[in-house]
Each structure stands twice: as structure tokens, then as C-alpha cells.
Design a protein around this motif. Structure first.
Motif, PDB file in Angstrom:
ATOM      1  N   ILE A 115      -7.274  59.778 -27.670  1.00 15.61           N
ATOM      2  CA  ILE A 115      -8.658  59.660 -27.243  1.00 15.61           C
ATOM      3  C   ILE A 115      -9.388  58.835 -28.163  1.00 15.61           C
ATOM      4  O   ILE A 115     -10.541  58.203 -27.851  1.00 15.61           O
ATOM      5  CB  ILE A 115      -9.100  61.325 -27.328  1.00 15.61           C
TER       6      ILE A 115
ATOM      7  N   ARG B 285       3.136  59.125 -27.692  1.00 19.14           N
ATOM      8  CA  ARG B 285       3.044  60.124 -26.639  1.00 19.14           C
ATOM      9  C   ARG B 285       3.878  61.483 -26.652  1.00 19.14           C
ATOM     10  O   ARG B 285       3.644  62.568 -26.200  1.00 19.14           O
ATOM     11  CB  ARG B 285       3.865  59.067 -25.724  1.00 19.14           C
TER      12      ARG B 285
ATOM     13  N   GLU C  72      -0.245  69.346 -26.014  1.00 15.13           N
ATOM     14  CA  GLU C  72      -0.522  69.968 -24.680  1.00 15.13           C
ATOM     15  C   GLU C  72       0.404  71.221 -24.247  1.00 15.13           C
ATOM     16  O   GLU C  72      -0.273  71.935 -23.967  1.00 15.13           O
ATOM     17  CB  GLU C  72      -0.318  68.803 -23.606  1.00 15.13           C
TER      18      GLU C  72
ATOM     19  N   THR D  77      -7.349  69.385 -25.426  1.00 16.03           N
ATOM     20  CA  THR D  77      -7.816  68.629 -26.431  1.00 16.03           C
ATOM     21  C   THR D  77      -9.143  68.971 -27.130  1.00 16.03           C
ATOM     22  O   THR D  77      -9.781  69.991 -26.361  1.00 16.03           O
ATOM     23  CB  THR D  77      -7.962  67.198 -26.147  1.00 16.03           C
TER      24      THR D  77
ATOM     25  N   LYS E 112       1.376  63.835 -28.218  1.00 18.10           N
ATOM     26  CA  LYS E 112       0.531  64.286 -27.264  1.00 18.10           C
ATOM     27  C   LYS E 112       1.261  65.439 -26.495  1.00 18.10           C
ATOM     28  O   LYS E 112       0.465  66.425 -25.938  1.00 18.10           O
ATOM     29  CB  LYS E 112       0.089  63.253 -26.058  1.00 18.10           C
ATOM     30  N   GLU E 113       2.388  65.094 -25.836  1.00 20.28           N
ATOM     31  CA  GLU E 113       3.329  66.125 -25.194  1.00 20.28           C
ATOM     32  C   GLU E 113       3.262  67.479 -25.908  1.00 20.28           C
ATOM     33  O   GLU E 113       3.056  68.524 -25.176  1.00 20.28           O
ATOM     34  CB  GLU E 113       4.665  65.568 -24.975  1.00 20.28           C
TER      35      GLU E 113
ATOM     36  N   LYS F 204      -4.987  53.517 -24.901  1.00 16.22           N
ATOM     37  CA  LYS F 204      -5.657  54.516 -23.848  1.00 16.22           C
ATOM     38  C   LYS F 204      -4.589  54.773 -22.786  1.00 16.22           C
ATOM     39  O   LYS F 204      -4.527  55.894 -22.335  1.00 16.22           O
ATOM     40  CB  LYS F 204      -6.787  53.774 -23.136  1.00 16.22           C
ATOM     41  N   GLU F 205      -3.630  53.915 -22.619  1.00 16.71           N
ATOM     42  CA  GLU F 205      -2.686  54.028 -21.674  1.00 16.71           C
ATOM     43  C   GLU F 205      -1.795  55.008 -22.085  1.00 16.71           C
ATOM     44  O   GLU F 205      -1.077  55.946 -21.297  1.00 16.71           O
ATOM     45  CB  GLU F 205      -1.969  52.806 -21.395  1.00 16.71           C
ATOM     46  N   ASN F 206      -1.681  55.193 -23.531  1.00  9.71           N
ATOM     47  CA  ASN F 206      -0.704  56.212 -24.130  1.00  9.71           C
ATOM     48  C   ASN F 206      -1.403  57.393 -24.182  1.00  9.71           C
ATOM     49  O   ASN F 206      -0.701  58.297 -25.238  1.00  9.71           O
ATOM     50  CB  ASN F 206       0.069  55.601 -25.057  1.00  9.71           C
ATOM     51  N   GLY F 207      -2.464  57.616 -24.042  1.00 10.66           N
ATOM     52  CA  GLY F 207      -3.172  59.044 -23.941  1.00 10.66           C
ATOM     53  C   GLY F 207      -3.914  59.313 -25.089  1.00 10.66           C
ATOM     54  O   GLY F 207      -4.336  60.278 -25.337  1.00 10.66           O
TER      55      GLY F 207
ATOM     56  N   ILE G 153     -12.126  64.934 -21.488  1.00  6.27           N
ATOM     57  CA  ILE G 153     -10.727  65.217 -21.706  1.00  6.27           C
ATOM     58  C   ILE G 153      -9.971  66.340 -21.245  1.00  6.27           C
ATOM     59  O   ILE G 153     -10.809  67.252 -20.886  1.00  6.27           O
ATOM     60  CB  ILE G 153     -10.407  64.836 -23.444  1.00  6.27           C
ATOM     61  N   GLN G 154      -8.658  66.539 -21.433  1.00  3.73           N
ATOM     62  CA  GLN G 154      -8.017  67.735 -21.073  1.00  3.73           C
ATOM     63  C   GLN G 154      -8.355  68.898 -21.791  1.00  3.73           C
ATOM     64  O   GLN G 154      -8.705  68.777 -22.971  1.00  3.73           O
ATOM     65  CB  GLN G 154      -6.561  67.284 -20.826  1.00  3.73           C
TER      66      GLN G 154
END
Length: 372
Positions: A67, A361, A368, A9, A364-365, A62-65, A5-6
Motif C-alpha cells: 500500500i 507477499r 491478512e 489493512t 501480506k498473506e 503495487k503488484e505485490n500488494g 484497501i482491504q
């Protein structure tokens, strides 16, 4: 549970950006459930629709980020009654009245204890296995109601359990078996959902307990015991979190009040790995009760964005609130999520599927940008 993962996270659950679990039921699923109730399709046909919609839902998460993924609780009608009604000695039934929420009443359904509480075979185990089979490299989170929900939300006659201590012991034992069964099925991220704590957050809630002949101070310790003894024997590599909720039905709620009265126990006396907390509006009180967090390994998931409507919050205001919470708990122990699921019951909250995904999303934004 290590995943690629990034940097922004967490490596282990709960994740820096996470979600509570339930998601809006899709139109094909809603139609299939209506058709099944009307006798127009068989149970197998309903199950086939559920399977297809859950596979697609995992892909969308998963497409929307995300985990950690769930089945969105797509096979459930209620977030709690479906699981509780599957325990030995507990039945799902139609009641004369529904649950009282702010400005509305729920469907007239509930659960009652009809025999000795235990855990043996339960359909949720296969529900978990199905998600695990289709999750790929994502972590699967299994959500179940906490043992407190059986104790405080089921109808329990004195004829069945004259001795309350026996009721507590049987419930704890059943949940210990359930936790081990999910672990044996491959679960490594389990969440206990719990609205019982909200009975302690206001004088109105205290009075509800007193009306049942219960003392709020004593019940605070009972709730603590139910959680801690339930997870006392959990495997070391199983992450157990708890979501504390004030009700979620068609974008409505049933209780208000801050964490103050129960804060020493919730933040300093529970042995869970993480807490998902409602902090999306003034009903949840201030962050000050977080001062009782006394463990560096306890993760606090701030539910600062609402799942009740689709409008996005002000990003800078959310960042400011995270900074305020960080005055009490180090930023590295904090995470971010919506305050609750989007569909605690099959009716769902009053927003569209696209608004739901946009909200996730957005979580998540923001995360991050905070945890760079």
C-alpha cells in the motif's frame, strides 16, 4: 491519506502489512552505476536509468500488494550518508576505515561536519516528487535517517562545534526545515531510520559511548530530545514513524541486545506515530519492553520476518509471536513487516529479487490471516 484497501489493512500509515523502505538494486541500475563511476556514461544517462527502474519498481510494489511505496532508495549508495551529506555544512568523504560489522567491514566512506548545519535545497525533495508523480493511488513513504544519525555517526570536530548544545539546536532546526519541506512537496508518510538507539542495547554499546566521553543515561535523553523536538511542529496530517535498527550490510549486523535499557523512553516517551522494530531473532530480546507502550494511538510494527535471507519463516510461528506481542500491546495497535530494508546500502542483502518479493507477499498473506 485515506486509500481504498482491504479490510485487513490499516486506513492510515503504518499499514497492517508494511515494509521498511529499501529494496534490492536491479541489475540495470547496478550496471549503470558502475558505468557512471567508470566514466562510461554521463550523469544524465545514469539518471534516466534510475528513473526507469524506479517507475518499474513502483509498479512491482503495487503488484505485490504493498500500500505504501518507496523508491527503494535506488538513488542512494547508503541509507543515511547520502541524505546527511546533502545537508548544509556536511560533506560526504572517503575514510581510512569502514564501519565495523559482525565478521566484516563496510566501504570506507562517511560524512563529516564542515560548517554550520542547516537545510536548504536538497536532492531528496526532487526524488520524493518523482515517486509521487508515478505512484498513482499508492501512498508514498519517504525515508530519511533520523537526526540522531548526524549526531552519532558523523565526524564532528570540536573546532566546528565547541558547544554541543549549539550542535543539537542546529541539527534539530535543520531537520524541522527538512520535514516541512517534504510536507510542502506532498509527503504525508515520513520515516526516520535510526541505528543510534542500538548503542544503548548492550554493555558493548555503552562502552562505545563512554569511549567518546558520553554517558549512556544522558545520551538516552539526548536521543529522545532529538526525535521529539525535531517533530514537535510537524503538520497534524503528517504521519512520522521511526525504524530502530541494529545494522544491515550484506545480510550482516553490527550490534545486538534487547530494548530493555531504553524501553521506557522508546515505548513511553517518544512522540512518533509508529515504531518499526527488529524482532526477527534472539539479538532483539523479548517482547516484554512493549509493556511500556502507554498510548493507544502508537502503532507497533513488528519486524518478525528477516530481510537478510530469502527462506520463508514458519507461518504459524510468526502468528504465535504476534500473539505473544499482543499480551503487551493490543492486537489492533500491531502491524507486521520485515525487520529491516533489503538493501540498506547499494550492495544489498544476500538474496534474489524474487525472494525479496516472495517475502513481502508472505508478510501480506500472514497479516491478512491475522487481521481478518
Amino acid at each position: 491519506m485515506t486509500v481504498q484497501i482491504q479490510e485487513s489493512t490499516r486506513i492510515t500509515a503504518p499499514f497492517r502489512y508494511d515494509h521498511v523502505g529499501s529494496l534490492l538494486r536491479t541489475e540495470p541500475l547496478k550496471q549503470a552505476r558502475e558505468d557512471y563511476k567508470a566514466g562510461a556514461i554521463t550523469y544524465e544517462e545514469l539518471k534516466n536509468v534510475e528513473n526507469a527502474e524506479i517507475i518499474d519498481l513502483i509498479k512491482k510494489q503495487k503488484e505485490n500488494g504493498l500500500i505504501g511505496v518507496t523508491d527503494g532508495e535506488f538513488r542512494r549508495s547508503w541509507w543515511h550518508f547520502d541524505f546527511l551529506g546533502g545537508l548544509d555544512g556536511v560533506d560526504y568523504y572517503e575514510k581510512e576505515t569502514g564501519l565495523s560489522f559482525h565478521k566484516m567491514e563496510t566501504r570506507k566512506e562517511g560524512v563529516r561536519v564542515t560548517g554550520k548545519i542547516d537545510f536548504s535545497a536538497h536532492p531528496f525533495l526532487n526524488h520524493f516528487r518523482f515517486v509521487q508523480e508515478h505512484a498513482g493511488d499508492a501512498v508514498v513513504k519517504q525515508t530519511i535517517p533520523s537526526p540522531n544519525m548526524l549526531l552519532y555517526r558523523a565526524d564532528i570536530s570540536e573546532d566546528r562545534y565547541k558547544d554541543r548544545e549549539k550542535l543539537l539546536q542546529d541539527t534539530i532546526a535543520a531537520y524541522q526545515k527538512a520535514i516541512q519541506a517534504f510536507y510542502d512537496a506532498g509527503c504525508r508518510y515520513l520515516q526516520l531510520d535510526d541505528t543510534a538507539w542500538s548503542d544503548l542495547f548492550s554493555e558493548e554499546g555503552h562502552n562505545k559511548l563512554r569511549d567518546k566521553g558520553l554517558d549512556p543515561a544522558e545520551e538516552l535523553l539526548v536521543m529522545q530530545r532529538m526525535i521529539n523536538e525535531t517533530i514537535a511542529n510537524k503538520p497534524e496530517d503528517l504521519t512520522v514513524t521511526m525504524h530502530i535498527c541494529r545494522g544491515n550490510y550484506k545480510s550482516n549486523y553490527f550490534s545486538s541486545g534487547g530494548y530493555d535499557y531504553a524501553s521506557k523512553v522508546i515505548f513511553g516517551g517518544l512522540n512518533v506515530d509508529g515504531l518499526f522494530l527488529e524482532f526477527d531473532d534472539e539479538r532483539s530480546g523479548s517482547f516484554e519492553p512493549l509493556k511500556y507502550v502507554n498510548r493507544k494511538d502508537l502503532k507497533i510494527v513488528l519486524g518478525l520476518l528477516t530481510s537478510k535471507y530469502g527462506e520463508l519463516e514458519d507461518k504459524e510461528a510468526i502468528k504465535t509471536r504476534v500473539a505473544e506481542a499482543a499480551k503487551y500491546v493490543p492486537l489492533e495497535q500491531l502491524c507486521l513487516s520485515p525487520q529491516c530494508g533489503f538493501s540498506s546500502t547499494e550492495e544489498g542483502n544476500i538474496l534474489s529479487e524474487e525472494e525479496q518479493w516472495r517475502k513481502l507477499r508472505f508478510v501480506k498473506e500472514i497479516a491478512e490471516e491475522i487481521w481478518k
